[in-house]
Design an enzyme around this catalytic site. Structure first.
Site, PDB file in Angstrom:
ATOM      1  N   ASN A  10       0.862  -1.190   0.000  1.00  0.00           N
ATOM      2  CA  ASN A  10       0.000   0.000   0.000  1.00  0.00           C
ATOM      3  C   ASN A  10       0.894   1.234   0.000  1.00  0.00           C
ATOM      4  O   ASN A  10       1.458   1.594   1.033  1.00  0.00           O
ATOM      5  CB  ASN A  10      -0.909  -0.042   1.234  1.00  0.00           C
ATOM      6  CG  ASN A  10      -1.805   1.188   1.325  1.00  0.00           C
ATOM      7  OD1 ASN A  10      -1.838   2.015   0.420  1.00  0.00           O
ATOM      8  ND2 ASN A  10      -2.528   1.294   2.429  1.00  0.00           N
ATOM      9  N   LYS A  12       0.024   4.237  -0.284  1.00  0.00           N
ATOM     10  CA  LYS A  12      -0.651   5.402   0.326  1.00  0.00           C
ATOM     11  C   LYS A  12      -0.415   6.645  -0.539  1.00  0.00           C
ATOM     12  O   LYS A  12      -0.309   6.527  -1.751  1.00  0.00           O
ATOM     13  CB  LYS A  12      -0.181   5.582   1.775  1.00  0.00           C
ATOM     14  CG  LYS A  12      -0.309   4.277   2.580  1.00  0.00           C
ATOM     15  CD  LYS A  12      -0.110   4.436   4.048  1.00  0.00           C
ATOM     16  CE  LYS A  12      -0.297   3.084   4.744  1.00  0.00           C
ATOM     17  NZ  LYS A  12      -0.241   3.179   6.186  1.00  0.00           N
ATOM     18  N   HIS A  97      -9.784   1.059   4.771  1.00  0.00           N
ATOM     19  CA  HIS A  97      -8.494   1.275   5.441  1.00  0.00           C
ATOM     20  C   HIS A  97      -8.692   2.249   6.606  1.00  0.00           C
ATOM     21  O   HIS A  97      -9.461   3.208   6.506  1.00  0.00           O
ATOM     22  CB  HIS A  97      -7.456   1.824   4.453  1.00  0.00           C
ATOM     23  CG  HIS A  97      -6.076   1.772   5.012  1.00  0.00           C
ATOM     24  ND1 HIS A  97      -5.612   2.714   5.906  1.00  0.00           N
ATOM     25  CD2 HIS A  97      -5.074   0.878   4.859  1.00  0.00           C
ATOM     26  CE1 HIS A  97      -4.374   2.397   6.257  1.00  0.00           C
ATOM     27  NE2 HIS A  97      -4.025   1.282   5.638  1.00  0.00           N
ATOM     28  N   GLU A  99      -7.005   4.630   7.700  1.00  0.00           N
ATOM     29  CA  GLU A  99      -6.746   6.054   7.414  1.00  0.00           C
ATOM     30  C   GLU A  99      -7.956   6.702   6.756  1.00  0.00           C
ATOM     31  O   GLU A  99      -8.216   7.883   6.951  1.00  0.00           O
ATOM     32  CB  GLU A  99      -5.476   6.193   6.558  1.00  0.00           C
ATOM     33  CG  GLU A  99      -4.242   5.951   7.418  1.00  0.00           C
ATOM     34  CD  GLU A  99      -3.080   5.306   6.695  1.00  0.00           C
ATOM     35  OE1 GLU A  99      -3.041   5.320   5.452  1.00  0.00           O
ATOM     36  OE2 GLU A  99      -2.193   4.777   7.404  1.00  0.00           O
ATOM     37  N   GLU A 169      -5.576  -4.847  10.584  1.00  0.00           N
ATOM     38  CA  GLU A 169      -4.579  -3.790  10.732  1.00  0.00           C
ATOM     39  C   GLU A 169      -4.868  -2.992  11.992  1.00  0.00           C
ATOM     40  O   GLU A 169      -5.610  -1.997  11.955  1.00  0.00           O
ATOM     41  CB  GLU A 169      -4.630  -2.836   9.528  1.00  0.00           C
ATOM     42  CG  GLU A 169      -4.227  -3.468   8.222  1.00  0.00           C
ATOM     43  CD  GLU A 169      -3.696  -2.400   7.263  1.00  0.00           C
ATOM     44  OE1 GLU A 169      -2.492  -2.425   6.991  1.00  0.00           O
ATOM     45  OE2 GLU A 169      -4.461  -1.544   6.831  1.00  0.00           O
ATOM     46  N   GLY A 175       2.395   2.366  10.933  1.00  0.00           N
ATOM     47  CA  GLY A 175       3.351   3.469  10.823  1.00  0.00           C
ATOM     48  C   GLY A 175       4.029   3.826  12.130  1.00  0.00           C
ATOM     49  O   GLY A 175       4.658   4.881  12.238  1.00  0.00           O
ATOM     50  N   SER A 215       3.389  -1.967  10.509  1.00  0.00           N
ATOM     51  CA  SER A 215       4.829  -2.006  10.787  1.00  0.00           C
ATOM     52  C   SER A 215       5.497  -3.321  10.391  1.00  0.00           C
ATOM     53  O   SER A 215       6.407  -3.792  11.072  1.00  0.00           O
ATOM     54  CB  SER A 215       5.100  -1.675  12.255  1.00  0.00           C
ATOM     55  OG  SER A 215       4.681  -0.346  12.534  1.00  0.00           O
TER      56      SER A 215
HETATM   57  P1  13P Z   1       2.900   0.460   7.756  1.00  0.00           P
HETATM   58  O1  13P Z   1       3.448  -0.837   7.177  1.00  0.00           O
HETATM   59  O2  13P Z   1       3.629   1.667   7.254  1.00  0.00           O
HETATM   60  O3  13P Z   1       2.766   0.398   9.231  1.00  0.00           O
HETATM   61  O4  13P Z   1       1.404   0.627   7.161  1.00  0.00           O
HETATM   62  C1  13P Z   1       0.522  -0.436   7.241  1.00  0.00           C
HETATM   63  C2  13P Z   1      -0.668  -0.140   6.435  1.00  0.00           C
HETATM   64  O5  13P Z   1      -1.449   0.756   6.769  1.00  0.00           O
HETATM   65  C3  13P Z   1      -0.885  -0.921   5.215  1.00  0.00           C
HETATM   66  O6  13P Z   1      -2.140  -0.688   4.670  1.00  0.00           O
END
Ligand code: 13P
Length: 259
Positions: A10, A12, A97, A99, A169, A175, A215
């Site tokens: 992803n 982002k 997701h 976010e 997740e 992150g 992570s």
């Molecule tokens: P990270 O791997 O940067 O923690 O992000 C995970 C994520 O949100 C994947 O969709």
């Protein structure tokens, strides 16, 4: 039941056009080894989908979008429809997701509509669920995830679940550099399977793929993927680095999982 592993990268709201092309070209050239046992999908920003589609056209990688509109078409400035995505060669999409749920404000109801639209349009979906730190510390993690699942799947027929991967997740792990432990991930995945068994049946629950996100890095991927019921991962930050992402994809080659 045996399940093929799945890895999503992803990106982002990262990369620029040049970086997106370089990343896609390198991954397409180098992801050959495990392509027979792991599905790898790149979830690319909308503006770069068409370019990346060309870069990965004859590779083992599939193309994914990070979102879609819940509507088929119409006066919806800025939205992107499922049909627009399929026109570009997109076969996968992320729905729900954290976010988008928490930073953009998508409700459970909107997530459910997006899931239905994606499946109706023939797309495959990674449906994301997960609790935040406060919910976890209050002992409500399972309840939150169950609510997200039941709400998203309320109108979804059993046969459409063939095209759904669930991503667990936990928000506190995204992150932050603090991944869930293999034990925590296994427990959450077991709860998700139990939830799906109660909603549908145990055959569906043991056949569906559930991946972990938060992570993931080369140093923890193998351990997490080896835990019971974890069928791969959804990778954020590490998916922007060719070597790290390929090493996570290779860690998923430990074979198809059961349990
Ligand atoms: P990270 O791997 O940067 O923690 O992000 C995970 C994520 O949100 C994947 O969709």
């Amino acid at each position: 039941m045996a399940r093929r592993h799945f890895i999503g990268g992803n990106w982002k709201m990262n990369t620029d056009l040049a970086t997106a092309r370089t990343l896609a070209t390198a991954l397409a050239a180098q992801w050959t080894e495990g392509s027979s046992s792991v599905d790898v999908v790149l979830f690319v920003p909308f503006p770069y989908l068409e370019s990346v589609a060309r870069m990965i056209a004859s590779s083992a990688l599939a193309l994914g979008a990070q979102d879609l509109s819940s509507e088929a078409n119409g006066a919806l400035t800025g939205e992107v429809s499922a049909e627009m995505l399929t026109d570009l060669g997109v076969t996968w999409v992320l729905v729900g997701h954290s976010e988008r749920r928490h930073r953009i404000g998508e409700s459970d109801a909107l997530v459910a509509e997006k899931l239905a639209m994606a499946l109706e349009s023939g797309l495959s979906v990674v449906l994301c669920v997960g609790e935040n730190l406060e919910q976890r510390e209050a002992g409500h993690a399972h309840e939150v995830v169950a609510r997200q699942l039941h709400s998203a799947l309320a109108q979804i027929a059993r046969e459409d679940l063939d095209r759904v991967v669930i991503a667990y997740e936990p928000i506190w792990a995204i992150g932050t550099g603090i991944a869930a432990t293999a034990v925590d991930a296994a427990e959450a995945h077991r709860e998700i399977r139990a939830c799906l068994a109660s909603r549908y049946d145990s055959e569906l629950a043991s056949g569906i793929r559930i991946v972990y996100g938060g992570s993931l890095v080369p140093g923890n991927a193998k351990t997490i993927f080896a835990s019971l019921g974890v069928d791969g991962g959804l990778v954020g930050g590490a998916s922007l680095k060719v070597h790290d992402f390929l090493s996570i994809c290779s860690a998923a080659m430990i074979g198809v999982s059961a349990g």
